[in-house]
Design a protein around this motif. Structure first.
Motif, PDB file in Angstrom:
ATOM      1  N   MET B 156      -3.464  -8.854  36.028  1.00  7.59           N
ATOM      2  CA  MET B 156      -4.537  -9.183  35.080  1.00  7.59           C
ATOM      3  C   MET B 156      -5.401 -10.300  35.648  1.00  7.59           C
ATOM      4  SD  MET B 156      -5.671  -8.138  32.173  1.00  7.59           S
ATOM      5  CE  MET B 156      -4.349  -7.357  31.289  1.00  7.59           C
ATOM      6  N   LYS B 157      -4.781 -11.293  36.297  1.00 10.47           N
ATOM      7  CA  LYS B 157      -5.556 -12.383  36.896  1.00 10.47           C
ATOM      8  C   LYS B 157      -6.434 -11.860  38.023  1.00 10.47           C
ATOM      9  CE  LYS B 157      -2.602 -16.354  35.883  1.00 10.47           C
ATOM     10  NZ  LYS B 157      -1.757 -17.428  36.461  1.00 10.47           N
ATOM     11  N   SER B 158      -5.895 -10.975  38.860  1.00  8.07           N
ATOM     12  CA  SER B 158      -6.688 -10.430  39.964  1.00  8.07           C
ATOM     13  C   SER B 158      -7.889  -9.667  39.426  1.00  8.07           C
ATOM     14  CB  SER B 158      -5.813  -9.510  40.811  1.00  8.07           C
ATOM     15  OG  SER B 158      -4.726 -10.230  41.339  1.00  8.07           O
ATOM     16  N   LEU B 159      -7.695  -8.900  38.358  1.00  3.78           N
ATOM     17  CA  LEU B 159      -8.806  -8.151  37.772  1.00  3.78           C
ATOM     18  C   LEU B 159      -9.848  -9.088  37.180  1.00  3.78           C
ATOM     19  CD1 LEU B 159      -6.893  -5.211  36.119  1.00  3.78           C
ATOM     20  CD2 LEU B 159      -8.741  -4.992  37.759  1.00  3.78           C
ATOM     21  N   GLN B 160      -9.415 -10.227  36.644  1.00  6.78           N
ATOM     22  CA  GLN B 160     -10.374 -11.182  36.088  1.00  6.78           C
ATOM     23  C   GLN B 160     -11.361 -11.633  37.148  1.00  6.78           C
ATOM     24  OE1 GLN B 160      -8.102 -14.324  34.354  1.00  6.78           O
ATOM     25  NE2 GLN B 160      -7.966 -13.356  32.350  1.00  6.78           N
ATOM     26  N   GLU B 161     -10.891 -11.765  38.389  1.00  2.00           N
ATOM     27  CA  GLU B 161     -11.782 -12.207  39.461  1.00  2.00           C
ATOM     28  C   GLU B 161     -12.803 -11.137  39.801  1.00  2.00           C
ATOM     29  OE1 GLU B 161      -9.262 -13.243  42.653  1.00  2.00           O
ATOM     30  OE2 GLU B 161      -8.348 -14.951  41.633  1.00  2.00           O
ATOM     31  N   GLU B 228     -35.094  -9.460  41.056  1.00  2.00           N
ATOM     32  CA  GLU B 228     -34.966  -8.613  42.244  1.00  2.00           C
ATOM     33  C   GLU B 228     -34.585  -9.454  43.458  1.00  2.00           C
ATOM     34  OE1 GLU B 228     -38.581  -6.521  42.706  1.00  2.00           O
ATOM     35  OE2 GLU B 228     -38.310  -5.294  40.908  1.00  2.00           O
ATOM     36  N   HIS B 229     -35.202 -10.619  43.566  1.00  2.00           N
ATOM     37  CA  HIS B 229     -34.899 -11.526  44.675  1.00  2.00           C
ATOM     38  C   HIS B 229     -33.429 -11.911  44.659  1.00  2.00           C
ATOM     39  CE1 HIS B 229     -35.502 -14.778  47.557  1.00  2.00           C
ATOM     40  NE2 HIS B 229     -34.812 -15.546  46.749  1.00  2.00           N
ATOM     41  N   GLN B 230     -32.943 -12.260  43.468  1.00  2.00           N
ATOM     42  CA  GLN B 230     -31.543 -12.684  43.339  1.00  2.00           C
ATOM     43  C   GLN B 230     -30.608 -11.543  43.701  1.00  2.00           C
ATOM     44  OE1 GLN B 230     -30.680 -15.688  42.764  1.00  2.00           O
ATOM     45  NE2 GLN B 230     -28.475 -15.492  42.503  1.00  2.00           N
ATOM     46  N   VAL B 231     -30.925 -10.326  43.230  1.00  2.00           N
ATOM     47  CA  VAL B 231     -30.058  -9.176  43.498  1.00  2.00           C
ATOM     48  C   VAL B 231     -30.020  -8.891  44.992  1.00  2.00           C
ATOM     49  CG1 VAL B 231     -29.817  -6.698  43.168  1.00  2.00           C
ATOM     50  CG2 VAL B 231     -30.355  -8.168  41.234  1.00  2.00           C
ATOM     51  N   ALA B 232     -31.201  -8.916  45.642  1.00  2.00           N
ATOM     52  CA  ALA B 232     -31.248  -8.641  47.076  1.00  2.00           C
ATOM     53  C   ALA B 232     -30.417  -9.660  47.843  1.00  2.00           C
ATOM     54  CB  ALA B 232     -32.696  -8.654  47.549  1.00  2.00           C
ATOM     55  N   LYS B 233     -30.534 -10.927  47.428  1.00  2.00           N
ATOM     56  CA  LYS B 233     -29.790 -11.978  48.117  1.00  2.00           C
ATOM     57  C   LYS B 233     -28.287 -11.769  47.952  1.00  2.00           C
ATOM     58  CE  LYS B 233     -30.381 -16.924  48.837  1.00  2.00           C
ATOM     59  NZ  LYS B 233     -31.052 -18.146  48.337  1.00  2.00           N
ATOM     60  N   LEU B 234     -27.873 -11.440  46.720  1.00  2.00           N
ATOM     61  CA  LEU B 234     -26.449 -11.244  46.459  1.00  2.00           C
ATOM     62  C   LEU B 234     -25.920 -10.035  47.212  1.00  2.00           C
ATOM     63  CD1 LEU B 234     -26.251 -12.016  42.637  1.00  2.00           C
ATOM     64  CD2 LEU B 234     -25.204 -13.331  44.471  1.00  2.00           C
ATOM     65  N   GLU B 236     -26.780  -9.015  50.060  1.00  2.00           N
ATOM     66  CA  GLU B 236     -26.532  -9.411  51.443  1.00  2.00           C
ATOM     67  C   GLU B 236     -25.200 -10.143  51.566  1.00  2.00           C
ATOM     68  OE1 GLU B 236     -28.143  -8.862  54.198  1.00  2.00           O
ATOM     69  OE2 GLU B 236     -29.800  -7.737  53.334  1.00  2.00           O
ATOM     70  N   GLU B 237     -24.900 -10.998  50.584  1.00  2.00           N
ATOM     71  CA  GLU B 237     -23.718 -11.854  50.673  1.00  2.00           C
ATOM     72  C   GLU B 237     -22.456 -11.128  50.215  1.00  2.00           C
ATOM     73  OE1 GLU B 237     -24.782 -15.121  48.259  1.00  2.00           O
ATOM     74  OE2 GLU B 237     -26.371 -15.822  49.597  1.00  2.00           O
ATOM     75  N   ASP B 238     -22.480 -10.644  48.972  1.00  2.00           N
ATOM     76  CA  ASP B 238     -21.272 -10.051  48.384  1.00  2.00           C
ATOM     77  C   ASP B 238     -21.706  -8.981  47.396  1.00  2.00           C
ATOM     78  OD1 ASP B 238     -18.828  -9.402  47.407  1.00  2.00           O
ATOM     79  OD2 ASP B 238     -18.553 -11.235  46.243  1.00  2.00           O
ATOM     80  N   MET B 239     -21.308  -7.725  47.680  1.00  2.00           N
ATOM     81  CA  MET B 239     -21.703  -6.622  46.804  1.00  2.00           C
ATOM     82  C   MET B 239     -21.078  -6.775  45.428  1.00  2.00           C
ATOM     83  SD  MET B 239     -23.501  -3.980  46.443  1.00  2.00           S
ATOM     84  CE  MET B 239     -24.026  -3.664  48.104  1.00  2.00           C
ATOM     85  N   GLY B 240     -19.837  -7.278  45.386  1.00  3.53           N
ATOM     86  CA  GLY B 240     -19.173  -7.439  44.094  1.00  3.53           C
ATOM     87  C   GLY B 240     -19.951  -8.372  43.179  1.00  3.53           C
ATOM     88  N   SER B 241     -20.404  -9.504  43.728  1.00  2.00           N
ATOM     89  CA  SER B 241     -21.165 -10.452  42.915  1.00  2.00           C
ATOM     90  C   SER B 241     -22.467  -9.826  42.440  1.00  2.00           C
ATOM     91  CB  SER B 241     -21.460 -11.715  43.725  1.00  2.00           C
ATOM     92  OG  SER B 241     -20.268 -12.304  44.155  1.00  2.00           O
ATOM     93  N   ALA B 242     -23.119  -9.040  43.317  1.00  2.00           N
ATOM     94  CA  ALA B 242     -24.384  -8.402  42.936  1.00  2.00           C
ATOM     95  C   ALA B 242     -24.165  -7.444  41.771  1.00  2.00           C
ATOM     96  CB  ALA B 242     -24.970  -7.663  44.132  1.00  2.00           C
ATOM     97  N   MET B 243     -23.088  -6.646  41.849  1.00  2.00           N
ATOM     98  CA  MET B 243     -22.818  -5.693  40.776  1.00  2.00           C
ATOM     99  C   MET B 243     -22.519  -6.417  39.471  1.00  2.00           C
ATOM    100  SD  MET B 243     -23.224  -2.646  41.897  1.00  2.00           S
ATOM    101  CE  MET B 243     -24.601  -3.282  42.851  1.00  2.00           C
ATOM    102  N   GLN B 244     -21.770  -7.517  39.545  1.00  2.00           N
ATOM    103  CA  GLN B 244     -21.463  -8.271  38.334  1.00  2.00           C
ATOM    104  C   GLN B 244     -22.741  -8.838  37.727  1.00  2.00           C
ATOM    105  OE1 GLN B 244     -18.470 -11.188  39.189  1.00  2.00           O
ATOM    106  NE2 GLN B 244     -17.089  -9.697  40.104  1.00  2.00           N
TER     107      GLN B 244
END
Lengths: 149, 310
Positions: B156-161, B228-234, B236-244
């Protein structure tokens, strides 16, 4: 006689206090059992719903469903990364501005509200792409569009 | 006269005998005079004092005083009896009070006894609870159940991340967030997959866009550009963060080619969607630029910025 009566009243009061304590304890226990039952039912329903999405044919115990969910989310992240890679690779090096460097439109992507996207996702992709292949004759395109709709 | 004669013999023997003793006696007599029953006794005893006054000797006088006292007591049987009864009745109150205090002590002792009994009853209740709570059960079933709970908690903790809004502590709410996020990701993958399926139609889309090149470019709001700028930047860095981030905004990533195709497909028949068609007009131009870029021709790439500049 008066003192003996007072003593009796004191005893009755103490007995009442004891009975109140017992009733409060019972209520506390019943509340715990009721809330715990409700919680278990809610969690169980949600675990079943998650299993249907993540691994319909997999194991049904809670630990396995959670593990499958973790793996599935990571898999979906990889899928999105792979499917969006062609757009990300086409970075125009000529432009030096950071804002344009990170813009989605230069890469052929745009953001659409999820409400408008659900209908698209539910439909078959072939139906959407078919009209584009036949733009030459407007009459034919009109006739072709009517049966799809 | 009688009273004065009485007073005079009392004063005459004083120099003969000890003065302080006589003074004390006088004070006592004064107290007796002050009491209420004395006047009645004086009235009753008027003849005997005269007979006693005849012998003037001091000794007799003392005897006379004692006799007066002795005679006074039986003469006033009613008053001293009442006084005695009153004294007994008044005395009975303090006698009863200690009895009452004794009763209180008894009630207190009973209270303490009941308290001790209550404590005795409470102790066996708490003891098993303490054992059940503190004791680490060692039977294999309990150990297996404990391991199962620990495993579920870790996952459950891993999924929270992985999930946005992962700060919720309620298990049911946490599961709701996970379910919603999985559904969102499935939708996103499907939309991007549709664009991949339509890759072969890119040429035809370019033709249609060239025909529609005359459309005016509508400027999007600054907020949308920042998103859009924020999404593009994310991305590049981490797809998971962008999707969230996208799920939090209620948005979905879609190729412009797919959006253009949808708008052209719906444009000719339905007039209510004119507003919707207006939105993807600007993507047309950017799509044109990108298409030129996809042409893989350096000359076209150079032309693209020149077109974008004006």
């Amino acid at each position: 006689m008066e003192f003996s009566r007072d003593a009796g009243m004191m005893m009755e009061n103490k007995r009442n206090v004891c009975s109140l304590g017992e009733s409060s304890i019972k209520r506390h226990k019943s509340d715990l059992s009721f809330s715990s039952k409700e919680r278990k039912d809610k969690v169980g329903e949600r675990i079943s719903a998650l299993q249907q999405i993540v691994s319909p044919y997999g194991k049904t115990d809670t630990a396995s469903v959670l593990l499958d969910a973790m793996h599935y989310i990571e898999f979906l992240h990889e899928q999105v990364k792979v499917l969006s890679a062609p757009y990300l690779q086409t970075v125009p090096d000529a432009t030096q501005e950071e804002l344009e460097q990170y813009s989605l439109r230069n890469r052929g992507l745009c953001l659409v509200p999820m409400e408008n996207t659900v209908g698209v996702a539910q439909s078959n992709g072939a139906d959407i792409w078919a009209p584009v292949k036949t733009p030459l004759s407007p009459a034919f395109s009109v006739t072709s569009q009517s049966p799809f709709r | 006269m009688n009273s004065s004669s009485l007073l005079t013999p009392s004063s005459s023997p004083s120099p003969h005998l000890q003065s302080p003793a006589t003074f004390d006696h006088d004070d006592f007599l004064h107290h007796i005079f002050s009491s209420t029953p004395w006047p009645s006794s004086v009235l009753d005893d008027t003849p005997p004092p005269t007979s006693d006054c005849a012998p003037v000797t001091g000794f007799h006088h003392h005897d006379a005083d004692s006799r007066n006292q002795i005679t006074m007591i039986p003469l006033s049987h009613n008053h001293p009896n009442d006084a005695l009864f009153n004294g007994f009745s008044t005395g009975s109150l303090p006698f009863h009070l200690p009895q009452g205090s004794g009763g209180q002590t008894q009630t207190q002792s009973q209270a303490t006894a009941s308290a001790t009994t209550g404590g005795a009853t409470a102790q066996p209740q708490t003891k098993p609870k303490v054992r059940a709570r503190r004791g680490q059960a060692t039977d294999p079933h309990s150990i297996a159940e404990r391991l199962r709970r620990e495993r579920i908690a870790e996952r459950m903790k891993s999924l929270q991340e992985l999930v946005p809004n992962g700060n919720k502590t309620d298990k049911a709410s946490m599961l709701d967030e996970i379910i919603d996020y999985v559904k969102f990701l499935q939708l996103q993958v499907k939309v991007l997959s549709m664009s991949r399926l339509g890759g072969a139609a890119s040429a035809s889309s370019q033709i249609s866009e060239d025909a529609g090149g005359s459309h005016e470019n509508t400027s999007s709001s600054g907020e949308a550009k920042m998103t859009e700028h924020q999404v593009a930047k994310l991305m590049e860095e981490d797809m998971g963060s962008a999707m969230q981030y996208l799920q939090g905004k209620g948005l979905c990533l879609m190729p412009i080619s797919l959006a253009t195709t949808i708008s052209t497909a719906t444009c000719p028949s339905r007039s209510p969607f004119v507003k919707d068609t207006g939105v993807p007009l600007s993507p047309n131009l950017s799509t044109t630029i990108v298409a030129n870029g996809n042409g893989s021709s350096l000359v076209t790439v150079k032309d693209a910025p020149s077109v974008s500049k004006p």
